[in-house]
Design an enzyme around this catalytic site. Structure first.
Site, PDB file in Angstrom:
ATOM      1  CG  ASP A  53      -1.691   1.259   1.433  1.00 59.66           C
ATOM      2  OD1 ASP A  53      -1.892   1.979   0.432  1.00 59.66           O
ATOM      3  OD2 ASP A  53      -2.111   1.533   2.566  1.00 59.66           O
ATOM      4  CG  ASN A  55      -3.206   5.201  -1.395  1.00 56.27           C
ATOM      5  OD1 ASN A  55      -3.219   4.140  -0.777  1.00 56.27           O
ATOM      6  ND2 ASN A  55      -4.108   5.498  -2.320  1.00 56.27           N
ATOM      7  CG  ASP A  57      -5.995   2.914   0.133  1.00 55.09           C
ATOM      8  OD1 ASP A  57      -5.066   2.095   0.301  1.00 55.09           O
ATOM      9  OD2 ASP A  57      -6.552   3.092  -0.977  1.00 55.09           O
ATOM     10  CG  ASP A  61      -1.262   1.549  -3.920  1.00 49.54           C
ATOM     11  OD1 ASP A  61      -0.035   1.420  -4.129  1.00 49.54           O
ATOM     12  OD2 ASP A  61      -1.717   2.145  -2.923  1.00 49.54           O
ATOM     13  CG  ASP A 130      -5.891 -12.970 -13.954  1.00 50.31           C
ATOM     14  OD1 ASP A 130      -6.505 -13.688 -14.760  1.00 50.31           O
ATOM     15  OD2 ASP A 130      -5.611 -13.325 -12.801  1.00 50.31           O
ATOM     16  CG  ASP A 232     -10.453 -16.074 -13.909  1.00 43.39           C
ATOM     17  OD1 ASP A 232      -9.840 -16.655 -13.002  1.00 43.39           O
ATOM     18  OD2 ASP A 232     -11.685 -15.890 -13.895  1.00 43.39           O
ATOM     19  CD  GLU A 286      -8.708 -20.215 -13.266  1.00 40.25           C
ATOM     20  OE1 GLU A 286      -8.530 -20.170 -12.040  1.00 40.25           O
ATOM     21  OE2 GLU A 286      -9.630 -19.612 -13.839  1.00 40.25           O
ATOM     22  CG  HIS A 353      -5.552 -15.645  -7.055  1.00 43.92           C
ATOM     23  ND1 HIS A 353      -4.944 -16.236  -8.146  1.00 43.92           N
ATOM     24  CD2 HIS A 353      -6.845 -15.460  -7.409  1.00 43.92           C
ATOM     25  CE1 HIS A 353      -5.834 -16.390  -9.108  1.00 43.92           C
ATOM     26  NE2 HIS A 353      -7.000 -15.930  -8.690  1.00 43.92           N
ATOM     27  CG  ASP A 354      -8.501 -18.806  -7.153  1.00 44.44           C
ATOM     28  OD1 ASP A 354      -9.037 -17.909  -6.466  1.00 44.44           O
ATOM     29  OD2 ASP A 354      -8.601 -18.869  -8.390  1.00 44.44           O
TER      30      ASP A 354
END
Length: 577
Positions: A53, A55, A57, A61, A130, A232, A286, A353-354
């Site tokens: 991150d 910034n 929040d 990013d 992706d 994907d 995928e 990520h899955d």
């Protein structure tokens, strides 16, 4: 500061040298047919929401990624696969796209993206995007138009079923095992299809206008200079629109009934002809089918479709390697390699990520064995035949966070299943216990950069909790330790780049029935390398019938070796015979 500069300079010099070695190999070894940059690449997957991150929040990013490009370069990787950064209402963490030509504000701006791409290419890092085109968001303008009336020009961009024809044939939704993938929409008294979240309506690929829209989107990004696409859920794009009734229990073999529809290969060949063939890029879908035979059809060069297969069989076979057994695991990889030994190309991965964290599923994440088993698993990924995909954070040996409460989860998959189970009076306590091992968000917790607040990921409240072990497991601490998981990973990539046999060499499985050891050789141009991997927490021995007394050790995760085939817990050794 001077020491840090010298260290960074040394890493840069090493990896530039290795890159030149790899490039010169590709140019000089004419005896190896069909050499490609994407076969020789090491792909590093970045989950942008959780990487860095910039910034304050609480959300990772693009500027955060830019700030860490020197770190990424220091790993020795060649390409980054970036999870979706397009405009999205974020129902499924960016896999529900509302505008394919804009950047999600959480991640920054198109100007930030342009800087990221430029800075990556300046460091000789390629960028793989992706692309999510089996479905869009229900907030995409196409769908807004499509649902507005039955005679709207965009109506046929999605799959609709008129309610006056009765309820459509049941289709199972991935994000709730008991939900129907046909969602009723009162505005036009019709049902629309969503294989995933109800906010992810499936695009109608049978409509040639949809296909041309997608090809235009691809050209938009390729003309910016990106280096390829990971597509994907594309195995589901083509559907049998006669909507036949499916047999009971079909969801146990979902790819067979949902995937590789009647026109999928026809669409891929059209896509290749109109888009891919015009660029020097990497393309991978995928979940390429349900078998090695299916997968090869996607990447057989003669068919002119994609250039790399990415299958799930090796990650979808249980909660932990102990559950299904190493013999079965070896059989899967060997079966795919056998099919691809003469043509086509595979990706090699055991985390993304899955999936839960690599070391939590396939290794041992206890304090005693976490580091050594993480190194062993990295050795496996970097020494198999195929292009290795490596998920961010695994180079540190990050582990599952194991949330106790459903309130800690953001993932639509976990939450929908939990509340669906709860509404049916199911055992939600047992479900949460299972999610501690299997939930996707185990792999999505923020990257652990250092031992400062929130692991150095953010100065704000992070979008997803940081694993509290960040004070012990973090990049800054491992930079200082030459024997760390991180620095072992860097050495592994050096070994891979310096030994083309690990890229193009023939794979042969040894000691097939050994329940603890994964042993194999790689052979190329009269040279042979032996890989020994102990997947257990006990001392064991590999039965290989090879004399390794005089073999050269290329890398070993314990540092020293016995050279008699015996292996300590989670030991990995790579021998040049």
């Amino acid at each position: 500061m001077k020491l840090q500069f010298l260290k960074c300079f040394a890493f840069t010099a090493v990896f530039l040298g290795l890159q030149q070695t790899s490039q010169s190999f590709a140019q000089e070894n004419k005896s190896i047919p069909d050499q490609k940059w994407w076969k020789e690449a090491v792909v590093y997957q970045i989950y942008p929401r959780s990487f860095k991150d910039s910034n304050g929040d609480g959300i990772g990013d693009l500027k955060g990624i830019i700030s860490k490009l020197d770190y990424i370069k220091s790993l020795g990787i060649d390409a980054v696969w970036l999870n979706p950064i397009y405009a999205s209402p974020n129902d499924d963490n960016g896999y529900d796209i509302s505008n394919y030509r804009e950047i999600m504000p959480d991640f920054g701006t198109m100007e930030d993206f342009n800087v990221l791409l430029k800075e990556m290419h300046k460091r000789n890092i390629k960028l793989i995007m992706d692309l999510v085109v089996n479905h869009s968001s229900d907030e995409h303008e196409w769908f807004k138009q499509s649902r507005s009336s039955r005679d709207n020009p965009y109506r046929n961009y999605y799959h609709w079923w008129p309610a006056e024809n009765g309820k459509p044939p049941y289709r199972w939704s991935f994000f709730d095992v008991n939900s129907d993938a046909w969602k009723y929409d009162a505005q036009t008294n019709s049902y629309y299809l969503h294989y995933f979240s109800q906010k992810q309506p499936d695009l109608n690929w049978e409509n040639p206008k949809v296909r041309q829209e997608v090809y235009d989107i691809m050209r938009f990004w390729l003309d910016k200079g990106i280096d390829g696409f990971r597509m994907d859920a594309f195995q589901f794009a083509s559907k049998d629109t006669t909507w036949p009734e499916l047999p009971k229990g079909f969801e146990k073999n979902i790819i067979k009934y949902y995937g590789v529809g009647p026109h999928l290969h026809e669409y891929l060949q059209e896509m290749n002809r109109e888009v891919f063939s015009k660029y020097d890029i990497m393309t991978v879908a995928e979940g390429a089918g349900s078998s090695p035979d299916d997968a090869l059809l996607f990447v057989d060069p003669d068919r002119k479709e994609l250039n790399m297969a990415y299958h799930f069989e090796s990650v979808d076979i249980g909660k932990h390697v102990k559950d299904f057994g190493l013999v079965k695991y070896k059989e899967i990889f060997s079966r795919y390699d056998e099919k691809f030994k003469d043509k086509g190309w595979l990706s090699i991965f055991i985390a993304n990520h899955d999936q839960p964290r690599m070391v939590s599923k396939f290794g041992n994440d206890t304090p005693e064995f976490r580091e050594i088993s993480s190194k062993m698993l990295s050795t496996f990924v970097m020494t198999m035949r195929g292009t290795p995909y490596y998920y961010n954070g695994d180079e540190l040996g990050m582990i599952n966070i194991r949330f106790d409460s459903i309130n800690d989860y953001h993932d639509v998959d976990t939450r929908n299943k939990y509340f669906g189970l709860k509404s049916r009076g199911g055992d939600v306590k047992a479900f949460l216990e299972e999610q501690k091992q299997t939930a996707r968000e185990n792999g999505r917790t923020p990257f652990q950069w250092d031992d400062s607040l929130n692991g150095g990921f953010t100065t704000a409240i992070p979008w997803l909790k940081v694993n509290p072990n960040y004070t012990l497991i973090n990049a800054a601490a491992q930079e200082k330790d030459p024997n760390s998981v991180l620095n072992y990973f860097r050495k592994l990539i050096q070994v891979r780049k310096a030994n083309p046999i690990l890229i193009y060499g023939k794979y042969t499985l040894l000691d097939k029935e050994n329940p603890d050891v994964f042993a194999y050789t790689r052979e190329l141009e009269g040279k042979k390398v032996l890989v020994l991997l102990n997947f257990s927490e006990k001392n064991t021995k590999a039965n290989i019938n090879l004399n390794i007394k005089k073999a050269k050790v290329l890398i070993a995760n314990y540092g020293n070796v016995t050279k008699d085939g015996s292996l300590r817990p989670y030991e990995a050794v790579l021998y040049e015979l």
